[in-house]
Design an enzyme around this catalytic site. Structure first.
Site, mmCIF file in Angstrom:
data_model
loop_
_atom_site.group_PDB
_atom_site.id
_atom_site.type_symbol
_atom_site.label_atom_id
_atom_site.label_comp_id
_atom_site.label_asym_id
_atom_site.label_seq_id
_atom_site.Cartn_x
_atom_site.Cartn_y
_atom_site.Cartn_z
ATOM 1 N N ALA A 174 59.836 30.694 75.173
ATOM 2 C CA ALA A 174 59.689 29.568 75.611
ATOM 3 C C ALA A 174 59.536 29.307 74.652
ATOM 4 O O ALA A 174 60.240 28.332 74.574
ATOM 5 C CB ALA A 174 58.475 29.612 76.648
ATOM 6 N N GLU A 175 58.330 29.375 73.137
ATOM 7 C CA GLU A 175 57.470 29.196 72.937
ATOM 8 C C GLU A 175 57.212 29.483 71.534
ATOM 9 O O GLU A 175 57.333 30.846 70.997
ATOM 10 C CB GLU A 175 56.944 27.659 72.342
ATOM 11 C CG GLU A 175 57.565 26.123 73.041
ATOM 12 C CD GLU A 175 57.544 26.082 74.413
ATOM 13 O OE1 GLU A 175 58.299 25.580 75.081
ATOM 14 O OE2 GLU A 175 57.259 27.118 75.440
ATOM 15 N N THR A 176 58.236 29.560 70.340
ATOM 16 C CA THR A 176 57.307 30.110 68.592
ATOM 17 C C THR A 176 57.190 28.552 67.784
ATOM 18 O O THR A 176 57.728 27.677 67.698
ATOM 19 C CB THR A 176 58.925 30.107 68.345
ATOM 20 O OG1 THR A 176 59.624 31.243 68.596
ATOM 21 C CG2 THR A 176 58.431 30.618 66.527
ATOM 22 N N HIS A 212 50.297 26.155 75.144
ATOM 23 C CA HIS A 212 50.119 27.518 74.925
ATOM 24 C C HIS A 212 50.525 28.171 73.519
ATOM 25 O O HIS A 212 49.655 28.910 72.783
ATOM 26 C CB HIS A 212 50.917 28.488 75.888
ATOM 27 C CG HIS A 212 52.594 28.862 75.860
ATOM 28 N ND1 HIS A 212 53.522 28.039 75.934
ATOM 29 C CD2 HIS A 212 52.699 29.908 75.028
ATOM 30 C CE1 HIS A 212 54.252 28.772 75.425
ATOM 31 N NE2 HIS A 212 54.577 29.425 75.198
#
Length: 262
Positions: A45-47, A73
């Site tokens: 979802a995210e880096t 997060h």
């Protein structure tokens, strides 16, 4: 060139739960297109990427398709990497981001984010929103400054049973859609869908709680709240409304440590 990379499950103390984020510490910023390619390769979802600036850090977040302005997060995951792997010893970390100054405080096993509050406002229901969620009605539909819609339903069971049409959700014209209700074993529960940002469903979404906390604090008449995000992986958040700021606390656990070769 090799770069360190870590993967951390945030808002949980159990491996394979919570929300996984990749974290890539940098000595200096890479071109945006390179960071986006790394995020797409990670397919999480995210880096998060950060660069130290004096005693503070600059922080950026990417989904597999776009750079975003706020991510809870992956900020928790970045702080966890600094504390657990990179020798950071101060009680508080200061991150500078596209959303301004963000701080993370360590207290025992929890990491506490301090983010700007984002009280949602009443809005017209966009065409196709409820239908894309498989709903005929909602108690309320509001919208936050982060361009997320907030859809309020009556019961937790409705939230758990949602099976959205993600293709249709992409056409709504929003970063994402938060769906929430009062909880059976928490003050409130939620799920977060963001197919237009490259994430069909985010397992646990810190930034969504900058919208949720002001809403539920007013509805429930209290400023300290406990929430669950009831995605398949699930996560737990301890929350507090402090005027125009929101504190979001959770735990984290490491999954992976390695190197990127580019």
């Amino acid at each position: 060139m090799t770069l360190p990379i870590y993967q951390v499950d945030a808002f949980t103390n159990t491996l394979f739960k919570g929300n996984p984020a990749a974290v890539v510490p940098l000595q200096e910023w890479l071109p945006k297109e390179t960071m986006l390619k790394i995020a797409a390769e990670n397919n999480l979802a995210e880096t998060a990427f950060f660069v130290q600036k004096g005693d503070d850090y600059e922080l950026k977040w990417f989904t597999p398709t776009v750079e975003i302005d706020l991510c809870g997060h992956a900020t928790v995951a970045s702080a966890f990497v600094l504390y657990e792997f990179l020798g950071y010893t101060q009680d508080e970390i200061r991150f500078h981001s596209n959303s301004g100054l963000l701080t993370v405080r360590r207290q025992d096993s929890r990491l506490t984010l301090n983010f700007p509050a984002n009280p949602p406002q009443a809005t017209e229901i966009p065409e196709g929103l409820l239908e894309s969620l498989g709903l005929s009605r909602a108690l309320e539909v509001l919208r936050g400054r982060t361009n997320d819609y907030l859809v309020i339903l009556e019961e937790q069971e409705q939230i758990a049973g949602l099976n959205p049409d993600h293709r249709q959700l992409r056409t709504i014209g929003a970063r994402g859609v938060i769906v929430s209700s009062v909880g059976t074993d928490a003050d409130f529960v939620s799920r977060f869908f963001a197919p237009a940002s490259g994430v069909d469903e985010d397992p646990v979404t810190g930034s969504a709680h900058t919208v949720l906390v002001p809403y539920w604090a007013e509805k429930l008449g209290k400023t300290e709240l406990f929430a669950r995000q009831i995605s398949a992986r699930g996560g737990e958040l301890w929350l507090q409304l402090l005027g125009d700021r929101v504190e979001i606390s959770g735990e984290a656990v490491a999954y992976l440590k390695g190197e990127i070769m580019i």
